[in-house]
Design a protein around this motif. Structure first.
Motif, PDB file in Angstrom:
ATOM      1  N   LEU A   1       0.831  -1.200   0.000  1.00 33.98           N
ATOM      2  CA  LEU A   1       0.000   0.000   0.000  1.00 33.98           C
ATOM      3  C   LEU A   1       0.867   1.252   0.000  1.00 33.98           C
ATOM      4  N   VAL A   2       1.976   1.215   0.718  1.00 38.32           N
ATOM      5  CA  VAL A   2       2.910   2.344   0.720  1.00 38.32           C
ATOM      6  C   VAL A   2       3.504   2.537  -0.669  1.00 38.32           C
ATOM      7  N   LYS A   3       3.870   1.441  -1.338  1.00 39.71           N
ATOM      8  CA  LYS A   3       4.416   1.533  -2.694  1.00 39.71           C
ATOM      9  C   LYS A   3       3.385   2.127  -3.651  1.00 39.71           C
ATOM     10  N   THR A   4       2.142   1.694  -3.501  1.00 41.59           N
ATOM     11  CA  THR A   4       1.085   2.227  -4.360  1.00 41.59           C
ATOM     12  C   THR A   4       0.893   3.723  -4.121  1.00 41.59           C
ATOM     13  N   CYS A   5       0.954   4.137  -2.860  1.00 39.87           N
ATOM     14  CA  CYS A   5       0.835   5.569  -2.535  1.00 39.87           C
ATOM     15  C   CYS A   5       1.944   6.378  -3.208  1.00 39.87           C
ATOM     16  N   CYS A   6       3.140   5.827  -3.217  1.00 43.00           N
ATOM     17  CA  CYS A   6       4.267   6.530  -3.841  1.00 43.00           C
ATOM     18  C   CYS A   6       4.039   6.697  -5.341  1.00 43.00           C
ATOM     19  N   VAL A   7       3.574   5.632  -5.982  1.00 37.80           N
ATOM     20  CA  VAL A   7       3.339   5.689  -7.430  1.00 37.80           C
ATOM     21  C   VAL A   7       2.245   6.698  -7.760  1.00 37.80           C
ATOM     22  N   VAL A   8       1.143   6.651  -7.012  1.00 37.44           N
ATOM     23  CA  VAL A   8       0.024   7.563  -7.269  1.00 37.44           C
ATOM     24  C   VAL A   8       0.427   9.004  -7.006  1.00 37.44           C
ATOM     25  N   ASN A   9       1.243   9.236  -5.975  1.00 34.42           N
ATOM     26  CA  ASN A   9       1.648  10.607  -5.661  1.00 34.42           C
ATOM     27  C   ASN A   9       2.630  11.160  -6.671  1.00 34.42           C
ATOM     28  N   VAL A  10       3.366  10.308  -7.356  1.00 34.65           N
ATOM     29  CA  VAL A  10       4.173  10.787  -8.488  1.00 34.65           C
ATOM     30  C   VAL A  10       3.242  11.360  -9.556  1.00 34.65           C
ATOM     31  N   GLY A  11       2.131  10.650  -9.807  1.00 35.32           N
ATOM     32  CA  GLY A  11       1.139  11.160 -10.746  1.00 35.32           C
ATOM     33  C   GLY A  11       0.514  12.465 -10.284  1.00 35.32           C
ATOM     34  N   VAL A  12       0.273  12.582  -8.973  1.00 30.33           N
ATOM     35  CA  VAL A  12      -0.297  13.822  -8.433  1.00 30.33           C
ATOM     36  C   VAL A  12       0.668  14.983  -8.621  1.00 30.33           C
ATOM     37  N   ILE A  13       1.946  14.747  -8.378  1.00 28.66           N
ATOM     38  CA  ILE A  13       2.944  15.811  -8.534  1.00 28.66           C
ATOM     39  C   ILE A  13       2.968  16.325  -9.972  1.00 28.66           C
ATOM     40  N   LEU A  14       3.011  15.406 -10.924  1.00 28.93           N
ATOM     41  CA  LEU A  14       3.036  15.802 -12.329  1.00 28.93           C
ATOM     42  C   LEU A  14       1.729  16.489 -12.730  1.00 28.93           C
ATOM     43  N   SER A  15       0.615  15.984 -12.225  1.00 34.37           N
ATOM     44  CA  SER A  15      -0.691  16.547 -12.585  1.00 34.37           C
ATOM     45  C   SER A  15      -0.875  17.952 -12.028  1.00 34.37           C
ATOM     46  N   THR A  16      -0.408  18.177 -10.807  1.00 33.81           N
ATOM     47  CA  THR A  16      -0.551  19.520 -10.227  1.00 33.81           C
ATOM     48  C   THR A  16       0.315  20.537 -10.971  1.00 33.81           C
ATOM     49  N   LEU A  17       1.461  20.108 -11.463  1.00 34.27           N
ATOM     50  CA  LEU A  17       2.297  21.015 -12.260  1.00 34.27           C
ATOM     51  C   LEU A  17       1.595  21.388 -13.565  1.00 34.27           C
ATOM     52  N   VAL A  18       0.981  20.393 -14.204  1.00 32.28           N
ATOM     53  CA  VAL A  18       0.237  20.659 -15.440  1.00 32.28           C
ATOM     54  C   VAL A  18      -0.966  21.556 -15.155  1.00 32.28           C
ATOM     55  N   ALA A  19      -1.681  21.276 -14.065  1.00 27.86           N
ATOM     56  CA  ALA A  19      -2.851  22.070 -13.715  1.00 27.86           C
ATOM     57  C   ALA A  19      -2.470  23.519 -13.404  1.00 27.86           C
ATOM     58  N   THR A  20      -1.350  23.701 -12.728  1.00 30.09           N
ATOM     59  CA  THR A  20      -0.882  25.070 -12.443  1.00 30.09           C
ATOM     60  C   THR A  20      -0.599  25.819 -13.730  1.00 30.09           C
ATOM     61  N   LEU A  21       0.012  25.138 -14.694  1.00 30.39           N
ATOM     62  CA  LEU A  21       0.282  25.765 -15.994  1.00 30.39           C
ATOM     63  C   LEU A  21      -1.021  26.120 -16.709  1.00 30.39           C
ATOM     64  N   VAL A  22      -2.011  25.244 -16.632  1.00 33.32           N
ATOM     65  CA  VAL A  22      -3.305  25.502 -17.281  1.00 33.32           C
ATOM     66  C   VAL A  22      -3.986  26.723 -16.673  1.00 33.32           C
ATOM     67  N   HIS A  23      -4.009  26.800 -15.351  1.00 35.55           N
ATOM     68  CA  HIS A  23      -4.699  27.922 -14.691  1.00 35.55           C
ATOM     69  C   HIS A  23      -3.956  29.244 -14.895  1.00 35.55           C
ATOM     70  N   THR A  24      -2.640  29.228 -14.851  1.00 28.85           N
ATOM     71  CA  THR A  24      -1.894  30.470 -15.084  1.00 28.85           C
ATOM     72  C   THR A  24      -2.046  30.947 -16.522  1.00 28.85           C
TER      73      THR A  24
END
Length: 225
Positions: A116-139
């Motif tokens: 479960l910890v490994k899965t959290c790490c993988v999903v949070n990598v996706g969250v990090i990349l997604s938030t960067l893309v979302a920040t670019l979209v909103h700006t």
């Protein structure tokens, strides 16, 4: 008499003790030479819990719900002339990803499961990349005009709402709010990933026993801090 040797190799200290087979400790070493797998897993999960995954998960779930709710409202209100965030669908795919990440983080607080910890790490990598893309979209949306108000011709008529400066202020305010949310989500994901990665790298003290015809050896290997 037991013979003891100490060897340092690559940041690892190996202590080897050779004891006679008749020594009572030999039987104890043989019976306890293999610690249960769940003990190592539990040790690593406890290291991950130092990041307070329940609190981080609550942040992701809360902001994920906000993303999805605003996505529904803005999609309906901007039907026909969607803004860049609405057209990109960022509210929905980021919101759903945050809900998944938050649920996993909260669940990792309850279960001693290293997978479960490994899965959290993988999903949070996706969250990090997604938030960067979302920040670019909103700006990018902040720097653009209100949808439907861009004119390519000098005397092209524009809709009535294009002349209301309050609409642009409201639109920019919403985009700025979501940029702040993205930064908060980014920080929470980085914290979860950092503690998760550190927990996965942790090594327990490992006891190795080798039985022989006349003696038993019990080296203990541990990673130096």
């Amino acid at each position: 008499m037991a013979a003891t040797t100490v060897t340092d190799s690559g940041g690892v200290r190996i202590i080897t003790e050779v004891i006679p087979a008749t020594d009572p400790r030999a039987a104890q070493l043989a019976s306890g030479s293999r610690p249960p797998a769940h003990a190592a897993s539990s040790f690593q999960v406890r290291g991950f819990r130092k990041a307070q995954p329940k609190a981080l998960g609550t942040i992701h779930i809360f902001t994920g719900i906000i993303h999805v709710c605003f996505g529904i409202i803005l999609t309906v209100s901007e039907y026909g002339t969607p803004s860049i965030p609405v057209a990109s669908g960022v509210f929905f795919w980021l919101g759903l990803l945050l809900l998944v990440s938050g649920s996993l983080l909260v669940e990792s607080e309850k279960r001693d499961n290293i997978s479960l910890v490994k899965t959290c790490c993988v999903v949070n990598v996706g969250v990090i990349l997604s938030t960067l893309v979302a920040t670019l979209v909103h700006t990018t949306a902040i720097t653009r005009n209100i949808p439907g108000c861009d004119t390519n011709m000098l005397y092209q008529l524009r809709a009535e709402w294009c002349f209301n400066a309050g609409n642009k202020v409201l639109s920019n305010g919403l985009d700025c709010m979501f940029v702040i949310f993205c930064l908060l989500e980014f920080c929470a994901a980085v914290a979860a990933l950092a503690f998760g990665y550190d927990a996965l790298k942790q090594h327990n003290y490992t006891r190795m026993v080798r039985g022989g015809a006349g003696a038993g050896a019990g080296p203990i290997a541990a990673q130096s801090p």
